[in-house]
Design an enzyme around this catalytic site. Structure first.
Site, mmCIF file in Angstrom:
data_model
loop_
_atom_site.group_PDB
_atom_site.id
_atom_site.type_symbol
_atom_site.label_atom_id
_atom_site.label_comp_id
_atom_site.label_asym_id
_atom_site.label_seq_id
_atom_site.Cartn_x
_atom_site.Cartn_y
_atom_site.Cartn_z
ATOM 1 N N TYR A 1 0.828 -1.182 0.027
ATOM 2 C CA TYR A 1 -0.079 -0.115 0.129
ATOM 3 C C TYR A 1 0.835 1.244 -0.016
ATOM 4 O O TYR A 1 0.224 2.344 0.088
ATOM 5 C CB TYR A 1 -1.076 0.015 1.113
ATOM 6 C CG TYR A 1 -1.957 -1.099 1.313
ATOM 7 C CD1 TYR A 1 -2.831 -1.246 0.132
ATOM 8 C CD2 TYR A 1 -1.855 -2.164 2.180
ATOM 9 C CE1 TYR A 1 -3.746 -2.324 0.236
ATOM 10 C CE2 TYR A 1 -2.849 -3.267 2.135
ATOM 11 C CZ TYR A 1 -3.607 -3.295 1.101
ATOM 12 O OH TYR A 1 -4.484 -4.342 0.992
ATOM 13 N N HIS B 1 -8.800 1.151 -5.952
ATOM 14 C CA HIS B 1 -8.130 0.553 -5.129
ATOM 15 C C HIS B 1 -6.529 0.855 -5.389
ATOM 16 O O HIS B 1 -6.298 0.894 -6.363
ATOM 17 C CB HIS B 1 -8.155 -1.159 -5.505
ATOM 18 C CG HIS B 1 -9.634 -1.548 -5.298
ATOM 19 N ND1 HIS B 1 -10.384 -1.706 -4.123
ATOM 20 C CD2 HIS B 1 -10.751 -1.655 -6.254
ATOM 21 C CE1 HIS B 1 -11.390 -2.137 -4.169
ATOM 22 N NE2 HIS B 1 -11.967 -2.015 -5.275
HETATM 23 O O1 CA2 Z 1 -5.889 -1.969 -2.738
HETATM 24 C C1 CA2 Z 1 -6.821 -1.468 -1.910
HETATM 25 O O2 CA2 Z 1 -7.040 -0.113 -2.011
HETATM 26 C C2 CA2 Z 1 -7.629 -2.179 -1.138
HETATM 27 O O3 CA2 Z 1 -9.154 -1.995 -1.433
HETATM 28 C C3 CA2 Z 1 -7.287 -2.142 0.266
HETATM 29 C C4 CA2 Z 1 -8.239 -3.092 1.254
HETATM 30 C C5 CA2 Z 1 -8.226 -4.641 0.734
HETATM 31 O O4 CA2 Z 1 -9.014 -5.379 1.387
HETATM 32 C C6 CA2 Z 1 -8.722 -4.411 -0.940
HETATM 33 O O5 CA2 Z 1 -8.664 -6.020 -1.490
HETATM 34 C C7 CA2 Z 1 -7.830 -3.695 -1.665
HETATM 35 C C8 CA2 Z 1 -7.428 -3.398 2.530
HETATM 36 C C9 CA2 Z 1 -7.338 -1.960 3.172
HETATM 37 C C10 CA2 Z 1 -6.477 -2.121 4.366
HETATM 38 O O6 CA2 Z 1 -5.638 -0.953 4.259
HETATM 39 C C11 CA2 Z 1 -4.299 -1.217 4.831
HETATM 40 C C12 CA2 Z 1 -3.502 -0.410 4.950
HETATM 41 C C13 CA2 Z 1 -2.209 -0.260 5.534
HETATM 42 C C14 CA2 Z 1 -1.894 -1.438 6.197
HETATM 43 C C15 CA2 Z 1 -2.980 -2.471 6.305
HETATM 44 C C16 CA2 Z 1 -3.964 -2.059 5.640
#
Ligand code: CA2
Length: 150
Positions: A24, A102
């Protein structure tokens, strides 16, 4: 008066920049908000920026956008992408142009991430551009908003 777009972020996106930087990136949600405001301003748009870990609060924000006659919605539904009929229904009911975004490329990840319910209500989907995807989504939404004026 300037038109407003809503930028909505789902569960755990408040952790951006603190965990899993390989997936991310290192930017925080505050960085995302600043990028969204700067990008929207260039199109003369105001931004209502929200993050919630609660499905119902995201539904409420979509209904608020509809009630306030917002110009459109950019939404990263995060973990609710593949499960939330409630978010899908709220977007369909709003009739507002919505762009799904995303940060990661969900199509290069696990199978369970690849079946978005939200996409069924989205005008377009942005996936895999990192946080710059929010700016690309706002640029695309602004073009749609301007097109619908003519
Ligand atoms: O890629 C993306 O933006 C997602 O929407 C992010 C979601 C995931 O479940 C999708 O499949 C794809 C997860 C968001 C969690 O964000 C975090 C950020 C930093 C550390 C941990 C989690």
């Amino acid at each position: 008066m300037a038109k407003t777009i809503y930028v909505l972020n789902g569960p755990n996106l408040n952790l951006l920049g603190t965990r899993e930087p390989g997936i991310y990136g290192r930017e925080t949600l505050a960085d995302v908000e600043a990028l969204c405001r700067k990008t929207a301003k260039a199109h003369g748009l105001d931004v209502e920026f929200r993050q919630s870990n609660l499905e119902g609060e995201i539904v409420d924000a979509i209904q608020e956008a509809m009630a306030r006659k917002a110009a459109g919605i950019v939404i990263n539904p995060a973990g609710y992408t593949t499960t939330s009929v409630a978010i899908l229904d709220a977007l369909l009911a709003s009739s507002l142009p919505a762009i799904e975004i995303h940060i990661s490329n969900i199509y290069a990840r696990e199978d369970f991430r690849q079946h978005s319910l939200v996409s069924k209500a989205a005008k377009a989907v942005m996936s895999g551009f990192g946080i710059n995807g929010y700016a690309l989504a706002i640029n695309g939404l602004a073009a749609m908003i301007n097109q619908s004026k003519t």
